[in-house]
Write a protein that holds these residues in place. Structure first.
Motif, short mmCIF file in Angstrom:
data_model
loop_
_atom_site.label_atom_id
_atom_site.label_comp_id
_atom_site.label_asym_id
_atom_site.label_seq_id
_atom_site.Cartn_x
_atom_site.Cartn_y
_atom_site.Cartn_z
N UNK A 41 -0.09 -15.64 48.35
CA UNK A 41 -0.15 -14.41 49.11
C UNK A 41 -0.33 -14.68 50.60
N UNK A 42 0.38 -13.94 51.42
CA UNK A 42 0.18 -13.95 52.86
C UNK A 42 -0.36 -12.58 53.24
N UNK A 43 -1.60 -12.52 53.68
CA UNK A 43 -2.25 -11.27 54.05
C UNK A 43 -2.13 -11.09 55.56
N UNK A 44 -1.57 -9.97 55.97
CA UNK A 44 -1.35 -9.73 57.40
C UNK A 44 -1.53 -8.25 57.69
N UNK A 45 -1.55 -7.92 58.98
CA UNK A 45 -1.61 -6.50 59.33
C UNK A 45 -0.23 -5.88 59.27
N UNK A 96 -2.10 -14.08 60.22
CA UNK A 96 -2.09 -13.92 58.78
C UNK A 96 -3.01 -14.89 58.05
N UNK A 97 -3.53 -14.45 56.93
CA UNK A 97 -4.42 -15.26 56.11
C UNK A 97 -3.71 -15.62 54.81
N UNK A 98 -3.60 -16.91 54.52
CA UNK A 98 -2.93 -17.37 53.30
C UNK A 98 -3.95 -17.44 52.18
N UNK A 99 -3.56 -16.89 51.03
CA UNK A 99 -4.43 -16.87 49.86
C UNK A 99 -3.55 -17.22 48.67
N UNK A 135 4.39 -13.82 48.75
CA UNK A 135 4.32 -12.36 48.71
C UNK A 135 3.42 -11.91 49.85
N UNK A 136 3.96 -11.10 50.74
CA UNK A 136 3.22 -10.58 51.88
C UNK A 136 2.57 -9.25 51.51
N UNK A 137 1.26 -9.14 51.70
CA UNK A 137 0.55 -7.87 51.53
C UNK A 137 0.05 -7.46 52.91
N UNK A 188 -14.37 -8.95 50.53
CA UNK A 188 -13.58 -7.83 51.05
C UNK A 188 -12.78 -8.34 52.24
N UNK A 189 -11.46 -8.10 52.20
CA UNK A 189 -10.61 -8.48 53.33
C UNK A 189 -9.96 -7.22 53.87
N UNK A 190 -10.23 -6.93 55.14
CA UNK A 190 -9.61 -5.81 55.83
C UNK A 190 -8.31 -6.30 56.48
#
Length: 227
Positions: free
Chosen positions: A140-144, A134-137, A155-157, A78-80
Motif C-alpha cells: 500500500x502507498x498511503x498519500x493525501x 507518501x507512506x509505504x505500508x 495500491x494507492x489509498x 491511526x494514520x491520517x
C-alpha cells in the motif's frame, strides 16, 4: 467482496483486503490500523473567525466517532491521510492534542496534505508522527492526493478529493452520498470530517464505487459492473 453485520464492506483487491467502514474510514486488519482522510479539524473555528457562525460541536462529534472506531476495531495505529487540520492554529488544535493524549496506547501518524500548513515546530511538539510525502505500508502507498503512474504491485489509498456520487431516487429526487472511489490502482477515501463538501465523481470512468450511508457501505459498481 462481502458486507458484514456492522455495516462495513470487505473489499478484496489483488494486493490487499480492506474493511471499508460506514463511518467513512478504512480498517486494515493485518496491520491493526485505522485510516482516516480529510478530517479538517479547526475549520469551524476558522469560519467563526471570518464571522460565519458555525458550531464547534461538529468537530467534537468527529472526535467521538474516532473514539468509537478505536473501540470497535481495537486499532493500535491511526494514520491520517492529510488535511488533518484545516488552516492556521486555533483552539481546535489543542482539542486535537487533548484527544490524542486521551489515547496514550494509540500511535497517531499524519501524511501531510495541502491544508496541513501549521509551522513545523507545532507538529514537532505534538505526539503525531509526521510524513511529508507518501507512506509505504507493504503493498500500500498511503498519500493525501492520488498518485500517478503506479506500478501494478502498488495500491494507492488517498483522500483530498472528497468523492461523492449522485444517485437518482426518482425523476425528481436526487441524493449525493460520500463514496469510496476506485480507479487506476487508487482508492480515494470519502472525507471523514462532517464539515466538508462532496465532489461529484464520474460513475462511468470508475472501476469500483462503494457509497456510505449511516447504516452501511453499499457497492454500486464493482470491477466495472454496476450493481
Amino acid at each position: 467482496m462481502t458486507a458484514s453485520e456492522n455495516g462495513q464492506y470487505i473489499w478484496t483487491h489483488e494486493l490487499a483486503t480492506l474493511h471499508l467502514l460506514k463511518e467513512k474510514a478504512i480498517y486494515l486488519a493485518k496491520e491493526n490500523t485505522l485510516l482516516l482522510a480529510d478530517t479538517h479539524f479547526g475549520k469551524a473555528a476558522h469560519f467563526r473567525k471570518a464571522g460565519i457562525p458555525v458550531p464547534e460541536n461538529i468537530h467534537l462529534e468527529d472526535f467521538a466517532r474516532i473514539h468509537q472506531l478505536l473501540g470497535s476495531t481495537g486499532a493500535s495505529n491511526v494514520i491520517f491521510l492529510g488535511d488533518l487540520f484545516h488552516s492556521d492554529a486555533n483552539e481546535s488544535w489543542y482539542t486535537l492534542l487533548e484527544f490524542i493524549e486521551l489515547h496514550p496506547n494509540i500511535r497517531f501518524q499524519l501524511v501531510l496534505g495541502n491544508h496541513d500548513i501549521l509551522p513545523g515546530n507545532i507538529y514537532e511538539n505534538s505526539p503525531l508522527e509526521m510524513h511529508s510525502s507518501g507512506l509505504k505500508l507493504g503493498n500500500l502507498l498511503l498519500s493525501h492526493e492520488p498518485q500517478p503512474s503506479l506500478g501494478m504491485d502498488t495500491l494507492n489509498i488517498c483522500g483530498h478529493i472528497h468523492p461523492g456520487i449522485v444517485i437518482k431516487k426518482n425523476s425528481k429526487q436526487r441524493i449525493r452520498l460520500p463514496a469510496f472511489y476506485y480507479k487506476n490502482n487508487s482508492l480515494i477515501m470519502p472525507a471523514f470530517g462532517q464539515f466538508t463538501g462532496l465532489f461529484s465523481m464520474d460513475v462511468k470512468s470508475a472501476e469500483s464505487i462503494m457509497v456510505t450511508t449511516p447504516e452501511r457501505v453499499i457497492p454500486i459498481k464493482l470491477n466495472n459492473k454496476v450493481g
